[in-house]
Design a protein around this motif. Structure first.
Motif, PDB file in Angstrom:
ATOM      1  N   PHE A  95     -27.855 -31.985  20.665  1.00 29.94           N
ATOM      2  CA  PHE A  95     -28.878 -32.196  19.642  1.00 29.94           C
ATOM      3  C   PHE A  95     -28.371 -31.831  18.243  1.00 29.94           C
ATOM      4  O   PHE A  95     -28.867 -32.373  17.244  1.00 29.94           O
ATOM      5  N   SER A  96     -27.385 -30.950  18.164  1.00 28.66           N
ATOM      6  CA  SER A  96     -26.888 -30.537  16.852  1.00 28.66           C
ATOM      7  C   SER A  96     -26.309 -31.712  16.059  1.00 28.66           C
ATOM      8  O   SER A  96     -26.269 -31.678  14.823  1.00 28.66           O
ATOM      9  N   TYR A  97     -25.888 -32.762  16.776  1.00 23.19           N
ATOM     10  CA  TYR A  97     -25.343 -33.938  16.104  1.00 23.19           C
ATOM     11  C   TYR A  97     -26.446 -34.844  15.538  1.00 23.19           C
ATOM     12  O   TYR A  97     -26.149 -35.762  14.772  1.00 23.19           O
ATOM     13  N   TYR A  98     -27.687 -34.601  15.922  1.00 27.17           N
ATOM     14  CA  TYR A  98     -28.767 -35.526  15.593  1.00 27.17           C
ATOM     15  C   TYR A  98     -29.890 -34.925  14.740  1.00 27.17           C
ATOM     16  O   TYR A  98     -30.662 -35.672  14.147  1.00 27.17           O
ATOM     17  N   THR A  99     -30.008 -33.606  14.687  1.00 26.31           N
ATOM     18  CA  THR A  99     -31.215 -32.999  14.094  1.00 26.31           C
ATOM     19  C   THR A  99     -31.098 -32.673  12.616  1.00 26.31           C
ATOM     20  O   THR A  99     -32.094 -32.307  11.989  1.00 26.31           O
ATOM     21  N   ASN A 100     -29.905 -32.773  12.043  1.00 26.39           N
ATOM     22  CA  ASN A 100     -29.709 -32.468  10.618  1.00 26.39           C
ATOM     23  C   ASN A 100     -30.134 -31.049  10.254  1.00 26.39           C
ATOM     24  O   ASN A 100     -30.488 -30.781   9.100  1.00 26.39           O
ATOM     25  N   ASP A 101     -30.148 -30.148  11.216  1.00 26.13           N
ATOM     26  CA  ASP A 101     -30.616 -28.771  10.987  1.00 26.13           C
ATOM     27  C   ASP A 101     -32.042 -28.729  10.436  1.00 26.13           C
ATOM     28  O   ASP A 101     -32.418 -27.760   9.772  1.00 26.13           O
ATOM     29  N   GLU A 102     -32.829 -29.779  10.711  1.00 24.93           N
ATOM     30  CA  GLU A 102     -34.230 -29.775  10.258  1.00 24.93           C
ATOM     31  C   GLU A 102     -35.060 -28.737  11.013  1.00 24.93           C
ATOM     32  O   GLU A 102     -36.119 -28.328  10.541  1.00 24.93           O
ATOM     33  N   ILE A 103     -34.588 -28.366  12.183  1.00 30.95           N
ATOM     34  CA  ILE A 103     -35.208 -27.282  12.940  1.00 30.95           C
ATOM     35  C   ILE A 103     -34.219 -26.121  12.947  1.00 30.95           C
ATOM     36  O   ILE A 103     -33.090 -26.296  13.432  1.00 30.95           O
ATOM     37  N   PRO A 104     -34.579 -24.964  12.417  1.00 29.05           N
ATOM     38  CA  PRO A 104     -33.654 -23.833  12.442  1.00 29.05           C
ATOM     39  C   PRO A 104     -33.133 -23.580  13.846  1.00 29.05           C
ATOM     40  O   PRO A 104     -33.867 -23.730  14.831  1.00 29.05           O
ATOM     41  N   TYR A 105     -31.858 -23.205  13.946  1.00 34.99           N
ATOM     42  CA  TYR A 105     -31.201 -23.085  15.253  1.00 34.99           C
ATOM     43  C   TYR A 105     -31.981 -22.198  16.221  1.00 34.99           C
ATOM     44  O   TYR A 105     -32.170 -22.561  17.387  1.00 34.99           O
ATOM     45  N   GLU A 106     -32.436 -21.038  15.766  1.00 38.27           N
ATOM     46  CA  GLU A 106     -33.150 -20.132  16.662  1.00 38.27           C
ATOM     47  C   GLU A 106     -34.463 -20.738  17.136  1.00 38.27           C
ATOM     48  O   GLU A 106     -34.881 -20.514  18.275  1.00 38.27           O
TER      49      GLU A 106
ATOM     50  N   MET B 298     -27.670 -37.137   9.720  1.00 39.90           N
ATOM     51  CA  MET B 298     -27.983 -38.290  10.564  1.00 39.90           C
ATOM     52  C   MET B 298     -29.252 -38.962  10.046  1.00 39.90           C
ATOM     53  O   MET B 298     -30.304 -38.345   9.939  1.00 39.90           O
ATOM     54  N   ASP B 299     -29.133 -40.231   9.701  1.00 34.36           N
ATOM     55  CA  ASP B 299     -30.297 -41.031   9.317  1.00 34.36           C
ATOM     56  C   ASP B 299     -30.780 -41.822  10.531  1.00 34.36           C
ATOM     57  O   ASP B 299     -30.008 -42.134  11.440  1.00 34.36           O
ATOM     58  N   TYR B 300     -32.065 -42.175  10.514  1.00 35.66           N
ATOM     59  CA  TYR B 300     -32.651 -43.002  11.560  1.00 35.66           C
ATOM     60  C   TYR B 300     -33.189 -44.277  10.947  1.00 35.66           C
ATOM     61  O   TYR B 300     -33.786 -44.263   9.865  1.00 35.66           O
ATOM     62  N   ILE B 301     -32.954 -45.376  11.644  1.00 38.36           N
ATOM     63  CA  ILE B 301     -33.311 -46.704  11.165  1.00 38.36           C
ATOM     64  C   ILE B 301     -34.044 -47.449  12.276  1.00 38.36           C
ATOM     65  O   ILE B 301     -34.180 -46.949  13.391  1.00 38.36           O
ATOM     66  N   SER B 302     -34.486 -48.662  11.963  1.00 39.72           N
ATOM     67  CA  SER B 302     -35.155 -49.502  12.957  1.00 39.72           C
ATOM     68  C   SER B 302     -34.226 -50.619  13.418  1.00 39.72           C
ATOM     69  O   SER B 302     -33.400 -51.113  12.647  1.00 39.72           O
ATOM     70  N   THR B 303     -34.389 -51.013  14.666  1.00 39.29           N
ATOM     71  CA  THR B 303     -33.616 -52.133  15.194  1.00 39.29           C
ATOM     72  C   THR B 303     -33.911 -53.432  14.448  1.00 39.29           C
ATOM     73  O   THR B 303     -33.143 -54.391  14.540  1.00 39.29           O
ATOM     74  N   ARG B 304     -35.036 -53.478  13.708  1.00 35.84           N
ATOM     75  CA  ARG B 304     -35.396 -54.696  12.968  1.00 35.84           C
ATOM     76  C   ARG B 304     -35.137 -54.571  11.479  1.00 35.84           C
ATOM     77  O   ARG B 304     -35.385 -55.513  10.719  1.00 35.84           O
ATOM     78  N   GLY B 305     -34.681 -53.404  11.035  1.00 33.53           N
ATOM     79  CA  GLY B 305     -34.150 -53.248   9.687  1.00 33.53           C
ATOM     80  C   GLY B 305     -35.134 -53.206   8.547  1.00 33.53           C
ATOM     81  O   GLY B 305     -34.723 -53.259   7.380  1.00 33.53           O
ATOM     82  N   LYS B 306     -36.423 -53.083   8.812  1.00 38.54           N
ATOM     83  CA  LYS B 306     -37.415 -53.140   7.735  1.00 38.54           C
ATOM     84  C   LYS B 306     -38.091 -51.799   7.474  1.00 38.54           C
ATOM     85  O   LYS B 306     -39.151 -51.734   6.864  1.00 38.54           O
ATOM     86  N   VAL B 307     -37.473 -50.723   7.925  1.00 39.33           N
ATOM     87  CA  VAL B 307     -38.014 -49.377   7.719  1.00 39.33           C
ATOM     88  C   VAL B 307     -36.985 -48.562   6.953  1.00 39.33           C
ATOM     89  O   VAL B 307     -35.785 -48.625   7.251  1.00 39.33           O
ATOM     90  N   GLU B 308     -37.450 -47.803   5.953  1.00 42.03           N
ATOM     91  CA  GLU B 308     -36.529 -46.960   5.205  1.00 42.03           C
ATOM     92  C   GLU B 308     -35.924 -45.898   6.111  1.00 42.03           C
ATOM     93  O   GLU B 308     -36.558 -45.422   7.050  1.00 42.03           O
ATOM     94  N   LYS B 309     -34.701 -45.514   5.811  1.00 41.38           N
ATOM     95  CA  LYS B 309     -34.046 -44.456   6.577  1.00 41.38           C
ATOM     96  C   LYS B 309     -34.875 -43.183   6.528  1.00 41.38           C
ATOM     97  O   LYS B 309     -35.516 -42.882   5.525  1.00 41.38           O
ATOM     98  N   CYS B 310     -34.856 -42.439   7.618  1.00 40.83           N
ATOM     99  CA  CYS B 310     -35.604 -41.185   7.658  1.00 40.83           C
ATOM    100  C   CYS B 310     -34.827 -40.156   8.466  1.00 40.83           C
ATOM    101  O   CYS B 310     -33.796 -40.475   9.078  1.00 40.83           O
ATOM    102  N   GLY B 311     -35.330 -38.926   8.473  1.00 30.40           N
ATOM    103  CA  GLY B 311     -34.678 -37.854   9.183  1.00 30.40           C
ATOM    104  C   GLY B 311     -35.168 -37.710  10.604  1.00 30.40           C
ATOM    105  O   GLY B 311     -35.979 -38.503  11.103  1.00 30.40           O
ATOM    106  N   PHE B 312     -34.710 -36.651  11.276  1.00 27.28           N
ATOM    107  CA  PHE B 312     -34.967 -36.466  12.705  1.00 27.28           C
ATOM    108  C   PHE B 312     -36.455 -36.281  13.000  1.00 27.28           C
ATOM    109  O   PHE B 312     -37.008 -36.970  13.876  1.00 27.28           O
TER     110      PHE B 312
END
Length: 463
Positions: free
Chosen positions: A59-70, A1-15
Motif C-alpha cells: 500500500f505504501s506505493y499507492y497511498t501517497n502518505d495520505e494516511i499517516p503510517y501509524e 500516485m495519481d488516480y485516473i479513469s479508464t475513460r479519461g474524463k475525470v481529473e487526476k486525484c489522490g488515494f
C-alpha cells in the motif's frame, strides 16, 4: 500516485478521493496512473514479512502518505484481528504441484472479507477524519454483501444498502446478510439476477447529482482499493512457497465472475510478481471464457449453477483490463464501452486475442465436473472444496502443466454452499458461527427489478 479513469474524463486525484469516488464520475473505473515496479531485491526482502506488514509495504506505493503510517498500520492490524487464522490467508499443500490458498478465515467465511474488513475500517476512518456521513451502496452475488455488511455494521457515520438477487444466493449467504438487525443496514432482495442488481448500481453511481446528494460510496470491486487489497494475497502465497523451495514462476487458478479477483493478479504480475499463468475459472455463465478463447465479449443465457457467486454475465472489472489491452487509450475504451452498451457485444481481432493469450487462459467448468472434483479431492486427499474452489481446481487440472506449481484460491468455506456439497453425498460439519444463523430472524425487503422502486427505498433509507 495519481488516480485516473479508464475513460479519461475525470481529473487526476489522490488515494482517498479515488477510494471515495468508487465508480469514476465519467462512468469508467478508477485506476492508478502508473503501476509501480517492484524490484527482485525488494521481493526477496518481502518474503519474511507477516501478511499485515506485507500489505503495508504494498500500500505504501499507492497511498501517497495520505494516511499517516501509524494510522494505516492500526487499520490493517485491526482489520485482520477478526480472522480465525494468524496467517490471515494460510497456504495448504495438496500434492507436489497443487497448493490451496485459504481465503475464507474472515468473519463471513469468504474471500471478500480480506478486502472488505479493511475497507469497512477505512470508510469509518475517513468518515471520522472528514466529518462526513458515508452511504455505501452495493450489489452482491452472495459473498460481497455479507462481508461488506460485517465490515461496517453498527459503525457511526456509515449506512449500507446491499442488493442481492432474490432466491439466487445460497441459504447461508442470504442468512449472513439478512440476520443483521443494525439500524445502519438495509438488505434489498431484488426479483432478478445479479446483473440486474449491478446494472442498477452502476446507473445510480453514473447519476452524479444523485450520487453527490446521497454521498454514495462503493464497496464492491468497482472500488480500486478492493482490487489493491486482493493483490496482497498473491504476493503472500508466492512467498510462502518461495521460502520452502526454489521457484521461478507460479501459476494461479482463480474462480471469478466479476473479473475482480483475477484482475488483482494481473496487477500483481504487472508490478513484478513472477506469475506464470493466470488461469481464469468460471462456470456455465462463461462470458469471460469466451472472451479469452474466442475474442467475443457478449452476455449469453443466464444459468443458475452450483457455484452461484459466479452466476454473472457482465463482469464489472473487465473495463480495467480493456484499458491495458488497448495500450492505455482512454478514448478508445470509452468508444468501445459505448458501443457495448448499444450493441451488446465486443469483438476482438487476432492481434488483441494474441495479447489476451499472454495474460490469461480460461476454463468454463460445467456443473457435473464441479461436483466430480469435490468428490474426488475429498476421497483422495481428505480436503473438501466449496463449488467455486472446485471450479478453480478443475481449471488447474486442464491448464497447469505437470511440472508447474499452481495455487488455487479457496474462495469460500464449503459450509456456505452445502446445497452443492450434499449432492455428492458428503455430510460436513458446520462451523458454530454458521449453524447459529438458522435460528435468527431475517430482515430484508423484497422488491421488483424496477429502478424507481429502488430509488424510493434508497431515498427513505439515506434521507
Amino acid at each position: 500516485m495519481d488516480y485516473i479513469s479508464t475513460r479519461g474524463k475525470v481529473e487526476k486525484c489522490g488515494f482517498i478521493d479515488a477510494f471515495l469516488m468508487g465508480l469514476a464520475n465519467d462512468g469508467g473505473l478508477v485506476i492508478p496512473s502508473e503501476i509501480p515496479q517492484i524490484s527482485e531485491d525488494k521481493l526477496k526482502e518481502w518474503q519474511s514479512l507477516s501478511y499485515q506488514d506485507l500489505m503495508l509495504e504494498i500500500f505504501s506505493y499507492y497511498t501517497n502518505d495520505e494516511i499517516p503510517y501509524e494510522d494505516l498500520k492500526k487499520l490493517v492490524y485491526d482489520s485482520y484481528s477478526t480472522f480465525r487464522d494468524p496467517a490471515v490467508t494460510p497456504l495448504k499443500q495438496i500434492n507436489e504441484q497443487l497448493y490451496v490458498l485459504e481465503l475464507f478465515h474472515g468473519p463471513t467465511f469468504a474471500f471478500k472479507d480480506v478486502a472488505l474488513q479493511f475497507m469497512g475500517n477505512l470508510y469509518s476512518y475517513v468518515a471520522t477524519r472528514r466529518n462526513e456521513i458515508i452511504n455505501i451502496l452495493g450489489a452482491t452475488s452472495g459473498d460481497t454483501g455479507a462481508a461488506a455488511i460485517q465490515g461496517v455494521r453498527g459503525k457511526e457515520g456509515i449506512r449500507i444498502c446491499i442488493l442481492h438477487p432474490h432466491q439466487k444466493v445460497s441459504k447461508v449467504q442470504e442468512l449472513q446478510m439478512t440476520t443483521v438487525q443494525d439500524d445502519n443496514v438495509l438488505n434489498l432482495s431484488v426479483k432478478g439476477n445479479f446483473d440486474d442488481c449491478q446494472q442498477a448500481i452502476k446507473e445510480l453511481f453514473a447519476d452524479i447529482e444523485f450520487k453527490q446528494q446521497y454521498h454514495l460510496r462503493a464497496i464492491n470491486s468497482i472500488n480500486f482499493v478492493r482490487i489493491l487489497s486482493q493483490t496482497v494475497y498473491y504476493f503472500y502465497a508466492y512467498f510462502q512457497i518461495a521460502k520452502k523451495q526454489n521457484v521461478g514462476k507460479i501459476n494461479f487458478s482463480v474462480p471469478t465472475g466479476n473479473f475482480g479477483n483475477i484482475f488483482s493478479g494481473y496487477l500483481a504480475k504487472q508490478m513484478g510478481l513472477p506469475i506464470g499463468k493466470l488461469i481464469l475459472a468460471t462456470n456455465e455463465n462463461n462470458i469471460l471464457e469466451r472472451f479469452v478463447k474466442e475474442g467475443i465479449y457478449m452476455p449469453g443465457d443466464f444459468h443458475s449453477t452450483y457455484s452461484p457467486s459466479m452466476d454473472i454475465q457482465i463482469a464489472s472489472n473487465f473495463e480495467r483490463y480493456l484499458y491495458y489491452l488497448n495500450n492505455k487509450n482512454a478514448d478508445k475504451v470509452a468508444e468501445i464501452m459505448n458501443r457495448f452498451r448499444t450493441e451488446g457485444k465486443i469483438e476482438f481481432g487476432p492481434e488483441d486475442l494474441a495479447k489476451v493469450a499472454q495474460d490469461f487462459v480460461a476454463e468454463g467448468v460445467q456443473g457435473q465436473q464441479c461436483l466430480n472434483v469435490i468428490s474426488k479431492y475429498d476421497k483422495d486427499y481428505g480436503y473438501l472444496f466449496d463449488p467455486h474452489t472446485a471450479c478453480g481446481v478443475a481449471a488447474y487440472e486442464t491448464h497447469s502443466g505437470k511440472d508447474e506449481i499452481c495455487v488455487v484460491f479457496a474462495t469460500a468455506h464449503p459450509a456456505k454452499f452445502n446445497e452443492s456439497i450434499a449432492l455428492v453425498d458428503i455430510k460436513q460439519q458446520f462451523p458454530a458461527e454458521i449453524t447459529q444463523l438458522f435460528d435468527k430472524q431475517q430482515f430484508q425487503t423484497v422488491i421488483d427489478n424496477d429502478k424507481q422502486v429502488l430509488v424510493q427505498q434508497l431515498e427513505q433509507f439515506f434521507a
